[in-house]
Design an enzyme around this catalytic site. Sequence first.
Site, PDB file in Angstrom:
ATOM      1  N   PHE B 114     -56.385 -21.077 -39.236  1.00  0.00           N
ATOM      2  CA  PHE B 114     -56.540 -22.351 -38.530  1.00  0.00           C
ATOM      3  C   PHE B 114     -55.370 -22.571 -37.565  1.00  0.00           C
ATOM      4  CE2 PHE B 114     -55.757 -26.993 -38.353  1.00  0.00           C
ATOM      5  CZ  PHE B 114     -56.875 -27.338 -37.614  1.00  0.00           C
ATOM      6  N   LYS B 164     -44.573 -21.047 -39.883  1.00  0.00           N
ATOM      7  CA  LYS B 164     -44.295 -22.217 -40.709  1.00  0.00           C
ATOM      8  C   LYS B 164     -43.410 -21.873 -41.915  1.00  0.00           C
ATOM      9  CE  LYS B 164     -46.676 -26.204 -42.671  1.00  0.00           C
ATOM     10  NZ  LYS B 164     -47.974 -26.876 -42.868  1.00  0.00           N
ATOM     11  N   MET B 480     -55.832 -32.220  -0.277  1.00  0.00           N
ATOM     12  CA  MET B 480     -55.537 -30.921   0.329  1.00  0.00           C
ATOM     13  C   MET B 480     -56.762 -30.004   0.280  1.00  0.00           C
ATOM     14  SD  MET B 480     -53.315 -29.343   2.008  1.00  0.00           S
ATOM     15  CE  MET B 480     -51.581 -29.718   1.792  1.00  0.00           C
TER      16      MET B 480
END
Lengths: 187, 576
Positions: B114, B164, B480
């Site tokens: 994850f 971690k 632009m």
Amino acid sequence: MTTNGSTVQNHTITALVRDKPGVLNRVSSMFRRRGFNIVSLAVGHSEEPDLSRMTFVVEGDKRTIEQVNKHLHKLIDVIRVSEVSSDNVVSRELALIKIRATSETRSEIIQIVEIFNAKIAGVSPDHLIVEVTGDQDKIESLLGLVKRFGVMEVMRTGTIVMERWLGHLHDQQSGAKRRNWGEAASV
Amino acid sequence: MGIRMNGSQLLCESLVREGVVEIFGLPGGAILPLYQTLPEYPQLRHILTRHEQGAAHAADGYARVTGKVGVCWATSGPGATNLITGIATAQMDSVPIVAVVGQVARASIGTDAFQETDTTGITLPITKHNTLVMDPAEIPQVVKEAFHIAGTGRPGPVVIDVPKDVQTEEVELPYDSFDEFYNALEIDLPGYKPNLKGHNSQIRKAVKLIDEAEQPVILAGHGIIFSGAYDELRELAEKAQIPVITTLLGISSFPDDHILCVGMPGMHGMAYASIAIEEADLLIALGMRFDDRITGKPSAFARKSKKIHIDIDPSEIGKNIEVDVPIVGDLKRVLTKLNPQVKETTHTDWLQRIEELKAEHPSHVIRDANQLLPQLIVKELSEVTGGDAVVVTGVGQHQMWAAQHFTYKYPCTFITSGGSGAMGYEVPGAMGVQVGVPDKAVWSVAGDGGFQMTMCELATIVENRLPVKFAIINNNVLGMVHQWQEFFYDKSYVATAYTANPDFVKLADAFGIKAMRVTDKVQVRGAIEEAMAHDGPVVIDFVVEEEERVYPMIKAGGTIEDLVEEPDFAPWEVAR
């Protein structure tokens, strides 16, 4: 073939790099990102622990090769870069070539192999595996000669080079057109 | 004997030793251990951004204006990928930042866990260096080297990726104090030795070319600002009376009100600056990289001139343009050696020719119009502030007008995303600048497009009481791109109109920010003065003429022959 008026040819570059995870990725990523063309690449341990040596054969004109040198040097993990000319270096590549062989052709192949100082590394009823070392030209000529028998597989290591003299200590005497990109040793 | 610390403590301790005070960031799962350690370090001020892109741009703005290394933190996966635009911007403009990014635990790396992303893989081509730290004991060394790499030589971004469980694992150090340990660490980078001095014989060759030149120009780039070589640049220019042209990122390296200043050249540069480059017999390029926005077609660029190129990065030499005398080194040091050897001279004819060019091609003059012209807003801003403000911009038309019409008198007062051209820089960039110089006036000249990309950071600005002033040049269009569609795509205006812009005054109000709307040119000065008098942030919505174009213009890959100086029609009469 030329771009910007200068000739495109193969150049050999060696780099001393830190032996850390991802270094090969950093180097190859730089080549890909800047569009430099690697003909061959060989990597292995050097004489010093924690340092590896890479040999690149790179295709390009003079200006491209200068940029390759500088951008290699710009990588933090690359310690030293030098471009070597073919005049005064030992240049070797190892190739394994699987050649189709019948009872009629086998002895002729072996004769060619002997002329090239190559070795028969493996034999089977329908093929031979030939082991050859030499510079790129030698391997190309051998491949050219055995082509007609049927080349089933080719495995090449890529060129590695070593100067005949003690590189940086004997720059002047060696006469080799060795270019030290000393000023490039920074970012 | 010996101290025990976990990875997070080692990281914070190291940041403190590197002099870090401000950190821009946003927490998430994989960087939580580090965040949970922050309360132990009250000397580290964390500024919670609303998006990680904001954190990276803010660290970049902070670094540009202070000269220190900017720091940002983000979590793994989407946190890391949201940093990418900011990291790439810092890489292109050589800005020193260190990004600390959380990573999934070591055992999970490579399992598509994850919020796992290959951060070092993704950032490899857009950083000066990056490291995945697999051993907490290595953190201090990695941090020390990261700051060294980011802040020295040609500066640039460094990413430190910290799993971690590396943040939580404890290690024992055989020292009595962390100070003692950190001071004993030696930088071990045998492949990184920036060459600062400049080669003496090359310097002598450069001096000879400078002494012989009749029509020399200096091209001053970002390198002057990084090196702090303002005085040295000025000394060289004044001693040999050489006109100074500044690149986009070189703006504010030399005072715009100096008689020798010729402004910005190139795609939207002053016509006289571009022509001066073409007429020059010597270009002295200082800390710039011959970007395509300046050279146009490289083979047709400044063909009459010899070229001296002084830059700290050897790989920039000969990359885009072949030069006659390259010098690798730090500009301040090289110019300190070069200046005394240069002959005093006047170049009267050449300077007169430059004045003629300015008179014949008055690119800096704003035409009379009843409409609210964006150029006028920039000019008024320049006059009201007296140049004593830091201008931060986004990217596009407003950026070019801010470059053209503000008179930058003081060093490092123009901050913009140059090489990367990242729209959205104007909000978080200005935020980081204001954190870096809390006592200075910071004006964000913003586009309505870019402002909407990163306006979530208005909340961060309010939360941290940052008095940034925003001048939104609101033309309800991606200006632009719109201009390019007109010039190069036969006025086929695809996907450039913003037909449902928010009410920026109400929007600012929702954030608790004072806001004004200006639609008439007579209101401009008053609004700017009112904003300056307010001690908090202000948003001014300048509703400007939509069909205004940036001139001069040299098309991409063009030459001086492609220079278009003025519109050949009244734009708003045609397009509607």
